[in-house]
Enzyme design. Structure first.
Site, PDB file in Angstrom:
ATOM      1  N   PRO A 134       0.821  -1.215   0.000  1.00 14.52           N
ATOM      2  CG  PRO A 134      -0.878  -1.595   1.548  1.00 14.52           C
ATOM      3  CD  PRO A 134       0.389  -2.183   1.033  1.00 14.52           C
ATOM      4  CG  PHE A 162      -2.286  -2.290  -6.670  1.00 14.58           C
ATOM      5  CD1 PHE A 162      -3.579  -1.954  -6.331  1.00 14.58           C
ATOM      6  CD2 PHE A 162      -1.305  -1.285  -6.631  1.00 14.58           C
ATOM      7  CE1 PHE A 162      -3.905  -0.654  -5.956  1.00 14.58           C
ATOM      8  CE2 PHE A 162      -1.623   0.012  -6.259  1.00 14.58           C
ATOM      9  CZ  PHE A 162      -2.922   0.328  -5.913  1.00 14.58           C
ATOM     10  CD  GLU A 251       6.656  -8.001 -14.119  1.00  9.95           C
ATOM     11  OE1 GLU A 251       7.397  -8.656 -13.360  1.00  9.95           O
ATOM     12  OE2 GLU A 251       5.785  -7.209 -13.722  1.00  9.95           O
ATOM     13  CD  GLN A 288      -6.929  13.416 -47.390  1.00  3.07           C
ATOM     14  OE1 GLN A 288      -7.276  14.535 -46.998  1.00  3.07           O
ATOM     15  NE2 GLN A 288      -6.091  13.261 -48.391  1.00  3.07           N
ATOM     16  CD  GLN A 345     -13.364  10.475 -31.600  1.00  2.04           C
ATOM     17  OE1 GLN A 345     -13.314  10.170 -30.408  1.00  2.04           O
ATOM     18  NE2 GLN A 345     -14.108  11.472 -32.046  1.00  2.04           N
ATOM     19  CG  LEU A 346     -11.629   5.908 -36.697  1.00  3.02           C
ATOM     20  CD1 LEU A 346     -10.411   5.123 -37.169  1.00  3.02           C
ATOM     21  CD2 LEU A 346     -12.189   6.742 -37.853  1.00  3.02           C
ATOM     22  N   GLY A 349     -20.271   6.391 -31.233  1.00  2.00           N
ATOM     23  CA  GLY A 349     -20.912   6.033 -29.963  1.00  2.00           C
ATOM     24  C   GLY A 349     -20.811   4.554 -29.624  1.00  2.00           C
TER      25      GLY A 349
HETATM   26  C1  LIG Z   1      -4.168  -3.928 -12.305  1.00  2.00           C
HETATM   27  C2  LIG Z   1      -2.857  -3.951 -11.603  1.00  2.00           C
HETATM   28  C3  LIG Z   1      -2.193  -5.161 -11.456  1.00  2.00           C
HETATM   29  C4  LIG Z   1      -0.990  -5.199 -10.750  1.00  2.00           C
HETATM   30  N1  LIG Z   1      -0.381  -6.420 -10.537  1.00  2.00           N
HETATM   31  C5  LIG Z   1       0.682  -6.477  -9.680  1.00  2.00           C
HETATM   32  C6  LIG Z   1       1.216  -7.732  -9.266  1.00  2.00           C
HETATM   33  O1  LIG Z   1       0.752  -8.811  -9.689  1.00  2.00           O
HETATM   34  N2  LIG Z   1       2.235  -7.750  -8.388  1.00  2.00           N
HETATM   35  C7  LIG Z   1       2.774  -6.604  -7.877  1.00  2.00           C
HETATM   36  O2  LIG Z   1       3.692  -6.676  -7.078  1.00  2.00           O
HETATM   37  N3  LIG Z   1       2.291  -5.391  -8.271  1.00  2.00           N
HETATM   38  C8  LIG Z   1       1.266  -5.305  -9.133  1.00  2.00           C
HETATM   39  N4  LIG Z   1       0.756  -4.091  -9.515  1.00  2.00           N
HETATM   40  C9  LIG Z   1       1.365  -2.880  -8.978  1.00  2.00           C
HETATM   41  C10 LIG Z   1       2.123  -2.051 -10.008  1.00  2.00           C
HETATM   42  O3  LIG Z   1       3.277  -2.708 -10.417  1.00  2.00           O
HETATM   43  C11 LIG Z   1       2.384  -0.679  -9.363  1.00  2.00           C
HETATM   44  O4  LIG Z   1       1.117  -0.020  -9.296  1.00  2.00           O
HETATM   45  C12 LIG Z   1       3.374   0.148 -10.135  1.00  2.00           C
HETATM   46  O5  LIG Z   1       4.667  -0.404 -10.029  1.00  2.00           O
HETATM   47  C13 LIG Z   1       3.427   1.607  -9.655  1.00  2.00           C
HETATM   48  O6  LIG Z   1       3.557   1.667  -8.260  1.00  2.00           O
HETATM   49  P1  LIG Z   1       2.564   2.580  -7.403  1.00  2.00           P
HETATM   50  O7  LIG Z   1       1.179   2.243  -7.806  1.00  2.00           O
HETATM   51  O8  LIG Z   1       2.930   2.445  -5.977  1.00  2.00           O
HETATM   52  O9  LIG Z   1       2.862   4.043  -7.876  1.00  2.00           O
HETATM   53  P2  LIG Z   1       3.953   5.035  -7.276  1.00  2.00           P
HETATM   54  O10 LIG Z   1       5.256   4.337  -7.139  1.00  2.00           O
HETATM   55  O11 LIG Z   1       3.379   5.688  -6.085  1.00  2.00           O
HETATM   56  O12 LIG Z   1       4.059   6.075  -8.454  1.00  2.00           O
HETATM   57  C14 LIG Z   1       3.070   7.082  -8.690  1.00  2.00           C
HETATM   58  C15 LIG Z   1       3.550   7.942  -9.853  1.00  2.00           C
HETATM   59  O13 LIG Z   1       4.812   8.532  -9.526  1.00  2.00           O
HETATM   60  C16 LIG Z   1       5.744   8.233 -10.556  1.00  2.00           C
HETATM   61  N5  LIG Z   1       7.099   8.034 -10.014  1.00  2.00           N
HETATM   62  C17 LIG Z   1       7.477   7.254  -8.964  1.00  2.00           C
HETATM   63  N6  LIG Z   1       8.802   7.277  -8.834  1.00  2.00           N
HETATM   64  C18 LIG Z   1       9.283   8.060  -9.825  1.00  2.00           C
HETATM   65  C19 LIG Z   1      10.585   8.487 -10.238  1.00  2.00           C
HETATM   66  N7  LIG Z   1      11.694   8.049  -9.614  1.00  2.00           N
HETATM   67  N8  LIG Z   1      10.689   9.315 -11.300  1.00  2.00           N
HETATM   68  C20 LIG Z   1       9.585   9.726 -11.970  1.00  2.00           C
HETATM   69  N9  LIG Z   1       8.326   9.377 -11.631  1.00  2.00           N
HETATM   70  C21 LIG Z   1       8.184   8.553 -10.583  1.00  2.00           C
HETATM   71  C22 LIG Z   1       5.252   6.924 -11.161  1.00  2.00           C
HETATM   72  O14 LIG Z   1       5.765   6.758 -12.464  1.00  2.00           O
HETATM   73  C23 LIG Z   1       3.744   7.136 -11.132  1.00  2.00           C
HETATM   74  O15 LIG Z   1       3.351   7.891 -12.252  1.00  2.00           O
HETATM   75  C24 LIG Z   1      -0.417  -4.009 -10.247  1.00  2.00           C
HETATM   76  C25 LIG Z   1      -1.073  -2.791 -10.433  1.00  2.00           C
HETATM   77  C26 LIG Z   1      -2.279  -2.754 -11.084  1.00  2.00           C
HETATM   78  C27 LIG Z   1      -2.984  -1.429 -11.212  1.00  2.00           C
END
Ligand SMILES: Cc1cc2nc3c(=O)[nH]c(=O)nc-3n(C[C@H](O)[C@H](O)[C@H](O)COP(=O)(O)OP(=O)(O)OC[C@H]3O[C@@H](n4cnc5c(N)ncnc54)[C@H](O)[C@@H]3O)c2cc1C
Length: 388
Positions: A134, A162, A251, A288, A345-346, A349
């Site tokens: 989290p 997640f 991955e 076009q 878009q294409l 609705g």
């Molecule tokens: C549907 C789904 C399935 C998933 N499945 C898995 C799974 O099976 N196992 C697992 O472990 N995880 C899983 N994830 C987690 C996923 O890998 C993370 O959500 C992802 O790595 C981003 O981490 P965060 O959500 O904590 O975002 P954050 O790390 O909080 O990032 C938030 C934003 O800040 C940006 N940011 C963070 N650090 C930097 C930096 N150094 N420079 C620039 N920008 C930065 C990020 O790019 C992002 O835009 C899943 C997520 C989803 C939504």
């Protein structure tokens, strides 16, 4: 452009996976829509996929696999699932094959292989990988789930979120901190343990409601004084971060390849639609503006496809670099989003109606820029490789 990647055996495999999808997932008997509403794919789908030979193809024969260490087979599954409009991650099979399996093949000892691989191949054991918490996703080394040794067990406390296949999974590769932070290198505190269904102190939370990929169970997991045998440690203690980093290129390639397949599928549905749909007395594809859009998308998808095919060859040869995988991931997932949006878009609705695959594909596409490492992190990896 003619692709040179596949041989006859891949085309045979493609035909049988297509039949499987048609029979079990999307055809008259298929229940994909039901699974989307339920937010989960039934476990039997894994068993059926296992029976068809579509799981863990790289596992050696003595564990029930076919020992085919050939990512082209994984690519075929991704392409066909996207073509069928279900998305390869939508079924959970791609996570099982492309992302989790390598940890079991590379880092398990012989006893662990004997315990787990036959079930992974047959689909009786469904896998997941839990890194994200989290409080952190991108900054993996700052995780707070901890595993403390107590005799021949670890005591695990913490929470993950997640987690794909989080509800269905029997084996969860879980990243934990086993070190005390005394290392100069904080990455050396991370280990990987396999947490099994039913272990004391391991609970699943909600199956999370998402914008797209509705048939995919994505869950919270929690560990409260969880008891995990030391025998469930993967590889060596303190090496978990290194194992994660070395498996991430596969991955990311898997996500990139699925993204291109999704874009290609969206383009095919759209080409069909714009020929049939008329406005102002002519097919909408003959304007076009539509032709230019579709010509641009055709070119972009074909160019991406060529790069992905090359990356798959590199992966099979053990030469795929983290930078190339990161480039593939960010560029192809952005392409997927762009293609899904412009194709929708294409459709006018109708494109916004969930009964049309393009609508689902558009919603499913959004997350690919986030998971597997957010695209900003991908650009960091590429940027650093440029010495910046
Ligand atoms: C549907 C789904 C399935 C998933 N499945 C898995 C799974 O099976 N196992 C697992 O472990 N995880 C899983 N994830 C987690 C996923 O890998 C993370 O959500 C992802 O790595 C981003 O981490 P965060 O959500 O904590 O975002 P954050 O790390 O909080 O990032 C938030 C934003 O800040 C940006 N940011 C963070 N650090 C930097 C930096 N150094 N420079 C620039 N920008 C930065 C990020 O790019 C992002 O835009 C899943 C997520 C989803 C939504």
């Amino acid at each position: 452009m003619r692709r040179r990647l596949f041989e006859d055996l891949h085309e045979d495999f493609r035909a049988s996976f297509r039949t499987f999808l048609e029979r079990e997932v999307v055809g008259e008997q298929g229940r994909y829509g039901e699974w989307e509403r339920a937010g989960i794919v039934p476990r039997e789908v894994f068993a059926l996929a296992g029976r068809g030979g579509f799981l863990a193809m790289a596992a050696p024969e003595r564990y029930g696999g076919v020992g085919a260490e050939d990512f082209r087979l994984n690519l075929v599954i991704g392409e066909e699932a996207q073509r069928a409009g279900v998305g390869s991650f939508g079924l959970g099979i791609t996570l099982h094959n492309d992302i989790c399996l390598p940890y079991f093949l590379i880092y398990c000892d012989e006893r662990q292989r004997e315990r787990w691989l036959p079930g992974i191949v047959s689909g009786e054991l469904i896998t997941a990988i839990a890194m994200t918490e989290p409080g952190m996703g991108s900054d993996l080394a700052s995780m707070s789930t901890r595993a403390r040794r107590d005799g021949d067990e670890y005591v695990v406390d913490g929470a993950k979120t997640f987690i794909t296949n989080g509800i269905n999974a029997d084996l969860v590769i879980t990243a934990v901190k086993t070190g005390t932070g005394g290392h100069e290198n904080r990455h050396r505190d991370v280990s990987l343990v396999v947490i099994e269904r039913g272990m004391e102190g391991f609970e699943r939370g909600r199956n999370l409601e998402k914008v797209g990929q509705h048939a995919q169970d994505t869950a919270e997991l929690s560990f409260s004084q969880g008891r995990v045998p030391i025998a469930n440690l993967l590889g060596e203690e303190g090496e978990g971060f290194r194992y994660l980093v070395s498996n991430l290129p596969q991955e990311r390639l898997s996500i990139a390849a699925s993204a291109v397949a999704a874009a290609e599928a969206a383009l095919e549905w759209t080409l069909h639609y714009v020929r049939e749909r008329h406005a102002f007395g002519q097919p909408i594809g003959s304007f076009q503006a539509s032709r230019f859009t579709l010509a641009e998308l055709r070119g972009e998808v074909d160019i991406a496809r060529a790069f992905i095919d090359r990356c798959v060859e590199a992966l099979n040869a053990g030469e795929l670099t983290p930078e190339d995988a990161a480039s593939a991931k960010w560029w192809c997932t952005e392409l997927q989003g762009r293609v899904a949006d412009r194709c929708l878009q294409l459709f006018g609705g109708y494109g916004y109606m969930l009964e049309y695959p393009i609508a689902r594909a558009w919603a499913d596409a959004r997350v690919t820029r986030i998971y597997g490492g957010a695209n900003e992190i991908m650009k960091e990896i590429v940027g650093r490789s440029l010495g910046l």
